[in-house]
Design a protein around this motif. Structure first.
Motif, PDB file in Angstrom:
ATOM      1  N   ALA A   1       0.832  -1.202   0.000  1.00 13.49           N
ATOM      2  CA  ALA A   1       0.000   0.000   0.000  1.00 13.49           C
ATOM      3  C   ALA A   1       0.871   1.259   0.000  1.00 13.49           C
ATOM      4  O   ALA A   1       0.597   2.216  -0.739  1.00 13.49           O
ATOM      5  CB  ALA A   1      -0.937   0.005   1.204  1.00 13.49           C
ATOM      6  N   GLY A   2       1.921   1.261   0.783  1.00 10.68           N
ATOM      7  CA  GLY A   2       2.816   2.417   0.824  1.00 10.68           C
ATOM      8  C   GLY A   2       3.512   2.659  -0.494  1.00 10.68           C
ATOM      9  O   GLY A   2       3.623   3.809  -0.956  1.00 10.68           O
TER      10      GLY A   2
ATOM     11  N   PHE B   1       2.454   1.684  -3.488  1.00 10.17           N
ATOM     12  CA  PHE B   1       1.452   2.126  -4.460  1.00 10.17           C
ATOM     13  C   PHE B   1       1.121   3.604  -4.282  1.00 10.17           C
ATOM     14  O   PHE B   1       1.048   4.352  -5.250  1.00 10.17           O
ATOM     15  CB  PHE B   1       0.181   1.295  -4.355  1.00 10.17           C
ATOM     16  CG  PHE B   1       0.243  -0.050  -5.017  1.00 10.17           C
ATOM     17  CD1 PHE B   1       1.362  -0.478  -5.692  1.00 10.17           C
ATOM     18  CD2 PHE B   1      -0.837  -0.901  -4.954  1.00 10.17           C
ATOM     19  CE1 PHE B   1       1.415  -1.717  -6.300  1.00 10.17           C
ATOM     20  CE2 PHE B   1      -0.811  -2.149  -5.564  1.00 10.17           C
ATOM     21  CZ  PHE B   1       0.323  -2.551  -6.241  1.00 10.17           C
ATOM     22  N   VAL B   2       0.896   4.029  -3.050  1.00 11.23           N
ATOM     23  CA  VAL B   2       0.544   5.428  -2.801  1.00 11.23           C
ATOM     24  C   VAL B   2       1.719   6.337  -3.155  1.00 11.23           C
ATOM     25  O   VAL B   2       1.538   7.360  -3.836  1.00 11.23           O
ATOM     26  CB  VAL B   2       0.101   5.635  -1.343  1.00 11.23           C
ATOM     27  CG1 VAL B   2      -0.005   7.111  -1.000  1.00 11.23           C
ATOM     28  CG2 VAL B   2      -1.220   4.936  -1.086  1.00 11.23           C
ATOM     29  N   LEU B   3       2.915   5.990  -2.729  1.00 16.42           N
ATOM     30  CA  LEU B   3       4.082   6.821  -3.032  1.00 16.42           C
ATOM     31  C   LEU B   3       4.324   6.920  -4.533  1.00 16.42           C
ATOM     32  O   LEU B   3       4.554   8.014  -5.062  1.00 16.42           O
ATOM     33  CB  LEU B   3       5.321   6.269  -2.331  1.00 16.42           C
ATOM     34  CG  LEU B   3       6.611   7.071  -2.525  1.00 16.42           C
ATOM     35  CD1 LEU B   3       6.449   8.470  -1.942  1.00 16.42           C
ATOM     36  CD2 LEU B   3       7.773   6.348  -1.875  1.00 16.42           C
ATOM     37  N   ALA B   4       4.240   5.795  -5.231  1.00 17.61           N
ATOM     38  CA  ALA B   4       4.454   5.803  -6.676  1.00 17.61           C
ATOM     39  C   ALA B   4       3.396   6.639  -7.382  1.00 17.61           C
ATOM     40  O   ALA B   4       3.723   7.415  -8.297  1.00 17.61           O
ATOM     41  CB  ALA B   4       4.437   4.374  -7.214  1.00 17.61           C
ATOM     42  N   SER B   5       2.144   6.521  -6.964  1.00 16.54           N
ATOM     43  CA  SER B   5       1.093   7.283  -7.644  1.00 16.54           C
ATOM     44  C   SER B   5       1.207   8.777  -7.360  1.00 16.54           C
ATOM     45  O   SER B   5       0.943   9.591  -8.243  1.00 16.54           O
ATOM     46  CB  SER B   5      -0.289   6.761  -7.263  1.00 16.54           C
ATOM     47  OG  SER B   5      -0.536   6.967  -5.899  1.00 16.54           O
TER      48      SER B   5
ATOM     49  N   ALA C   1      -3.943   6.774  -6.113  1.00 16.28           N
ATOM     50  CA  ALA C   1      -3.715   6.917  -4.673  1.00 16.28           C
ATOM     51  C   ALA C   1      -5.047   6.961  -3.925  1.00 16.28           C
ATOM     52  O   ALA C   1      -5.189   6.361  -2.854  1.00 16.28           O
ATOM     53  CB  ALA C   1      -2.898   8.172  -4.389  1.00 16.28           C
ATOM     54  N   ALA C   2      -6.028   7.647  -4.492  1.00 18.51           N
ATOM     55  CA  ALA C   2      -7.351   7.699  -3.869  1.00 18.51           C
ATOM     56  C   ALA C   2      -8.010   6.322  -3.867  1.00 18.51           C
ATOM     57  O   ALA C   2      -8.693   5.960  -2.903  1.00 18.51           O
ATOM     58  CB  ALA C   2      -8.230   8.705  -4.605  1.00 18.51           C
ATOM     59  N   PHE C   3      -7.795   5.552  -4.921  1.00 20.08           N
ATOM     60  CA  PHE C   3      -8.341   4.201  -4.993  1.00 20.08           C
ATOM     61  C   PHE C   3      -7.736   3.320  -3.905  1.00 20.08           C
ATOM     62  O   PHE C   3      -8.452   2.565  -3.229  1.00 20.08           O
ATOM     63  CB  PHE C   3      -8.068   3.610  -6.378  1.00 20.08           C
ATOM     64  CG  PHE C   3      -8.424   2.166  -6.510  1.00 20.08           C
ATOM     65  CD1 PHE C   3      -9.745   1.766  -6.594  1.00 20.08           C
ATOM     66  CD2 PHE C   3      -7.429   1.201  -6.559  1.00 20.08           C
ATOM     67  CE1 PHE C   3     -10.079   0.426  -6.714  1.00 20.08           C
ATOM     68  CE2 PHE C   3      -7.747  -0.140  -6.681  1.00 20.08           C
ATOM     69  CZ  PHE C   3      -9.075  -0.525  -6.758  1.00 20.08           C
TER      70      PHE C   3
ATOM     71  N   LEU D   1      -8.305   0.785   1.552  1.00 19.39           N
ATOM     72  CA  LEU D   1      -7.869   0.661   2.938  1.00 19.39           C
ATOM     73  C   LEU D   1      -8.991   1.033   3.901  1.00 19.39           C
ATOM     74  O   LEU D   1      -9.200   0.357   4.918  1.00 19.39           O
ATOM     75  CB  LEU D   1      -6.643   1.542   3.181  1.00 19.39           C
ATOM     76  CG  LEU D   1      -5.346   1.076   2.523  1.00 19.39           C
ATOM     77  CD1 LEU D   1      -4.281   2.156   2.626  1.00 19.39           C
ATOM     78  CD2 LEU D   1      -4.858  -0.214   3.155  1.00 19.39           C
ATOM     79  N   ILE D   2      -9.738   2.087   3.579  1.00 22.62           N
ATOM     80  CA  ILE D   2     -10.862   2.490   4.423  1.00 22.62           C
ATOM     81  C   ILE D   2     -11.947   1.419   4.401  1.00 22.62           C
ATOM     82  O   ILE D   2     -12.484   1.024   5.447  1.00 22.62           O
ATOM     83  CB  ILE D   2     -11.406   3.854   3.962  1.00 22.62           C
ATOM     84  CG1 ILE D   2     -10.378   4.940   4.233  1.00 22.62           C
ATOM     85  CG2 ILE D   2     -12.740   4.171   4.645  1.00 22.62           C
ATOM     86  CD1 ILE D   2     -10.678   6.257   3.551  1.00 22.62           C
TER      87      ILE D   2
END
Length: 62
Positions: free
Chosen positions: A11-12, A14-18, A33-35, A40-41
């Motif tokens: 997850a980290g 993916f978010v950092l890359a996006s 990143a929003a996806f 996660l939520i």
């Protein structure tokens, strides 16, 4: 590494890359990143995460 460690790492990454791609290539990458955040939520409420199901199938230990 255990299942939760893998999940947090993926997850980290993916978010950092996006976010990096959104800042350098095209802002539409921020939707990815929003996806990831929405998944996660969602998993915090339902207890089910698609990535955890995939990691379990790949044989990652709990």
């Amino acid at each position: 590494m255990k299942l939760n460690d893998w999940l947090r790492l993926i997850a980290g990454v993916f978010v950092l890359a996006s976010v990096v791609l959104g800042a350098t290539v095209h802002p539409a990458y921020n939707y990815f990143a929003a996806f990831v955040a929405a998944n996660l939520i969602q998993s915090s409420f339902t207890g089910w995460c698609p990535m955890m199901a995939l990691l379990r199938r790949l044989g990652v230990q709990e």
